[in-house]
Design a protein around this motif. Structure first.
Motif, short mmCIF file in Angstrom:
data_model
loop_
_atom_site.label_atom_id
_atom_site.label_comp_id
_atom_site.label_asym_id
_atom_site.label_seq_id
_atom_site.Cartn_x
_atom_site.Cartn_y
_atom_site.Cartn_z
N HIS A 1 0.80 -1.22 0.00
CA HIS A 1 0.00 0.00 0.00
C HIS A 1 0.83 1.28 0.00
O HIS A 1 0.27 2.37 0.13
CB HIS A 1 -0.94 0.00 1.20
CG HIS A 1 -1.97 -1.08 1.15
ND1 HIS A 1 -3.03 -1.07 0.27
CD2 HIS A 1 -2.08 -2.24 1.86
CE1 HIS A 1 -3.75 -2.15 0.44
NE2 HIS A 1 -3.20 -2.88 1.39
N ALA A 2 2.13 1.16 -0.18
CA ALA A 2 3.00 2.33 -0.10
C ALA A 2 2.56 3.45 -1.04
O ALA A 2 2.61 4.64 -0.69
CB ALA A 2 4.45 1.93 -0.39
N GLU A 3 2.12 3.10 -2.24
CA GLU A 3 1.79 4.11 -3.24
C GLU A 3 0.52 4.88 -2.90
O GLU A 3 0.32 5.99 -3.41
CB GLU A 3 1.65 3.46 -4.62
CG GLU A 3 2.94 2.86 -5.16
CD GLU A 3 4.06 3.90 -5.24
OE1 GLU A 3 3.79 5.02 -5.70
OE2 GLU A 3 5.18 3.59 -4.81
N ARG A 4 -0.34 4.32 -2.09
CA ARG A 4 -1.59 5.02 -1.77
C ARG A 4 -1.50 5.84 -0.49
O ARG A 4 -2.45 6.53 -0.12
CB ARG A 4 -2.75 4.02 -1.69
CG ARG A 4 -2.78 3.16 -0.48
CD ARG A 4 -4.03 2.25 -0.47
NE ARG A 4 -3.90 1.14 -1.40
CZ ARG A 4 -4.72 0.92 -2.41
NH1 ARG A 4 -5.73 1.74 -2.64
NH2 ARG A 4 -4.55 -0.10 -3.21
N LEU A 5 -0.37 5.79 0.21
CA LEU A 5 -0.22 6.48 1.49
C LEU A 5 0.25 7.91 1.30
O LEU A 5 1.37 8.17 0.85
CB LEU A 5 0.75 5.73 2.40
CG LEU A 5 0.31 4.32 2.85
CD1 LEU A 5 1.38 3.70 3.73
CD2 LEU A 5 -1.03 4.37 3.57
N ARG A 6 -0.59 8.88 1.66
CA ARG A 6 -0.18 10.29 1.70
C ARG A 6 0.70 10.53 2.91
O ARG A 6 1.62 11.33 2.88
CB ARG A 6 -1.43 11.17 1.80
CG ARG A 6 -1.13 12.65 2.04
CD ARG A 6 -0.78 13.36 0.78
NE ARG A 6 -1.94 13.46 -0.10
CZ ARG A 6 -1.90 14.00 -1.31
NH1 ARG A 6 -0.75 14.44 -1.80
NH2 ARG A 6 -2.98 14.05 -2.06
N GLY A 7 0.41 9.82 3.98
CA GLY A 7 1.18 9.93 5.21
C GLY A 7 0.68 8.92 6.21
O GLY A 7 -0.29 8.19 5.96
N ALA A 8 1.33 8.87 7.37
CA ALA A 8 0.91 7.96 8.43
C ALA A 8 1.08 8.65 9.77
O ALA A 8 2.07 9.36 10.00
CB ALA A 8 1.72 6.67 8.39
N VAL A 9 0.13 8.43 10.66
CA VAL A 9 0.20 8.91 12.04
C VAL A 9 0.08 7.70 12.94
O VAL A 9 -0.88 6.92 12.83
CB VAL A 9 -0.91 9.93 12.34
CG1 VAL A 9 -0.78 10.43 13.78
CG2 VAL A 9 -0.87 11.10 11.37
N LEU A 10 1.06 7.53 13.81
CA LEU A 10 1.16 6.30 14.60
C LEU A 10 1.01 6.58 16.08
O LEU A 10 1.51 7.59 16.59
CB LEU A 10 2.50 5.62 14.34
CG LEU A 10 2.86 5.39 12.86
CD1 LEU A 10 4.23 4.75 12.74
CD2 LEU A 10 1.79 4.53 12.18
N LEU A 11 0.32 5.67 16.77
CA LEU A 11 0.14 5.78 18.22
C LEU A 11 0.23 4.39 18.82
O LEU A 11 0.24 3.39 18.11
CB LEU A 11 -1.22 6.41 18.56
CG LEU A 11 -2.50 5.55 18.40
CD1 LEU A 11 -3.65 6.22 19.15
CD2 LEU A 11 -2.86 5.33 16.95
N GLY A 12 0.30 4.35 20.15
CA GLY A 12 0.24 3.06 20.84
C GLY A 12 1.60 2.45 21.14
O GLY A 12 2.64 2.88 20.64
N VAL A 13 1.56 1.38 21.90
CA VAL A 13 2.77 0.79 22.45
C VAL A 13 3.70 0.22 21.37
O VAL A 13 4.92 0.23 21.53
CB VAL A 13 2.39 -0.29 23.49
CG1 VAL A 13 1.65 -1.46 22.84
CG2 VAL A 13 3.60 -0.80 24.25
#
Length: 490
Positions: free
Chosen positions: A398-410
């Motif tokens: 899915h790399a090509e469809r990702l505008r960005g990523a926001v990550l949370l959690g342990v």
């Protein structure tokens, strides 16, 4: 102690007053199991490491009914010396009390196993069972809707809805049950003989509980043991077909496939935009019967046709319904009447041309993959408890469809590392906060990355309990944060 043979034969006609039963876990299913066993006269001891809230309330009621309750940290570490049988609602095999039970030869059953036995020999309600890594709940609800449309008294139960023990002891009659079964429940079952059963798919999940992918698959495959009518598999996933081939089913039971393509004989599938059955009709060698259209299936994830994984869910549900004699018209009407619960590809807001989608129920990579597939340009919100799975394959796809990523959690760093390896061009924002305002900061970060036409998608690919009570609370926090962002005009 009672004899092994006597324990193995326990059912609804047995004299339960002779047995000491330990119920490990006082959630909804544990309470139903303990309540049912007390009603049957068993001497019941209930253990739970929690000691407040709903657990404490249930404990008080069970003590009033004559049960013994032991609450608080460490309560499930040791098996009472006089235990004849253990009912568990989720303790893993490597947990100390489970190991002690195995060493002492004390049988351990799941709550569905108990319900099945209490139903025998007098109250014979057929079960249509569903398992798989993803889509279980939606498929079970679709099946229940189809059965209801056929005029049958039914319920969606098991891993969802009311506990099975409560249902089978209900004096109201049921014609058939739509039963969702998790691998953890199936791990502790040994006598089920379902009318029909389906394995939707199989991908690594809950490996911290099962110990290996092989054991996880073996636990899922238990659902086909002693199936009476139809064993339903996913044509696109060879492992599910092998499960059917290796299963010890009742003589005469059939293998039924479902596919997103044109079906062969003994399959359900899709021809253009029509759902068709080539399994449960006499003329299946030369023709098929229409069950409905793609437009009859909800949810419509992308707003432009049903999401592929949900078409597969509908076909699996239809396979089970048809195995029970439900008419094509009732299959169609059930799909049309279906209302999907919250936190499953649910739009919770649109701000500045950006849609915000809650799929908090995507608690593993395969579920998140299905969700991501439905959109072209995504700011992905992910993270939580990874359950010993990896994210490399999903990120690569899915790399090509990702505008960005926001990550949370342990375990957010595990996803960040996969993104760095396979999608270094994708901007990543990591939110380390775990307080009640953390999700608001996550949504603000996602909004800063999104552009008009994008989707901000909460598809965490992880469990939620590092920060939240469950996936629903996580989804609610996301929706509230989106509403707050909209109110501020951002």
């Amino acid at each position: 102690m009672t004899g092994t043979d006597e324990l193995a034969a326990l059912n609804g006609a047995s004299d339960w007053s002779r047995f000491r039963v330990v119920v490990a876990g006082l959630g909804v299913a544990g309470f139903a199991a303990a309540d049912g066993l007390i009603e049957y006269g068993a001497r019941v001891t209930v253990l739970d490491n929690a000691d407040s809230g709903p657990v404490a309330e249930r404990a008080t009621l069970l003590e009033t009914l004559g049960g013994t309750v032991r609450l608080g940290p460490g309560s499930t570490d040791r098996l009472p010396a006089d235990a004849d049988l253990v009912i568990t609602t989720g303790l893993p095999p490597h947990q100390p009390m489970m190991l002690e039970a195995a060493a002492r030869g004390v049988p351990v059953w799941s709550e569905p196993e108990l319900a099945w036995r209490l139903m025998q020999p007098e109250k014979q309600i057929p079960w249509l069972g569903i398992t798989g890594t993803n889509g279980k709940t939606t498929t079970t609800e679709m099946l229940a809707s189809m059965l209801t449309a056929a005029g049958l008294r039914t319920a969606a139960v098991g891993n969802i809805g009311r506990p099975l023990t409560e249902i089978v002891l209900d004096p109201e009659p049921y014609d058939v049950l739509a039963v969702e079964l998790s691998a953890q429940q199936l791990h502790r079952t040994n006598s089920l003989s379902l009318h029909s059963a389906a394995v939707l798919n199989l991908h690594p999940d809950h490996l911290e509980w099962h110990g290996s992918e092989q054991q996880y698959a073996a636990d899922k495959a238990v659902i086909f043991h002693n199936v009476q009518h139809s064993a339903v598999y996913n044509v696109a996933e060879e492992v599910t077909r092998r499960m059917v081939e290796e299963a010890d089913v009742v003589e005469g039971a059939r293998a039924i496939g479902f596919t997103l393509g044109v079906p062969k004989v003994a399959m359900l599938g899709v021809v253009e935009d029509i759902l068709v059955d080539r399994a449960f009709i006499e003329q299946r060698q030369t023709s098929a019967v229409e069950l409905g259209t793609l437009a009859d299936i909800a949810p419509d994830a992308a707003g432009a046709g049903s999401a592929p994984h949900n078409v597969a869910n509908a076909l699996a549900a239809a396979s089970l319904a048809r195995s029970f004699g439900v008419s094509p018209t009732a299959v169609r009407d059930g799909l049309r009447a279906m209302r999907v619960g919250g936190h499953r590809i649910q739009t919770v807001g649109e701000i500045g041309g950006v849609r915000y989608i809650d799929d908090s129920k995507a608690t593993n990579p395969h579920a998140a993959h299905a969700s991501l597939t439905a959109f072209d340009s995504v700011v992905w919100v992910a993270g939580g408890q990874a359950k010993d799975v990896t994210f490399d394959e999903m990120v690569t796809e899915h790399a090509e469809r990702l505008r960005g990523a926001v990550l949370l959690g342990v375990d957010r760093d595990r996803i960040a590392e996969a993104l760095a390896r396979h999608a270094p061009q994708v901007p990543v924002i990591s939110v380390p906060d775990t307080d009640t305002g953390a999700m608001a900061r996550v949504v603000e970060a996602a909004a800063s990355l999104a552009r008009p036409g994008d989707v901000v998608l909460l598809a965490p690919a992880c469990a939620s309990r590092d920060m939240y009570t469950d996936y629903a609370e996580r989804g609610d926090a996301f929706a509230t944060a989106v509403q707050g962002l909209a109110a501020r005009g951002e």
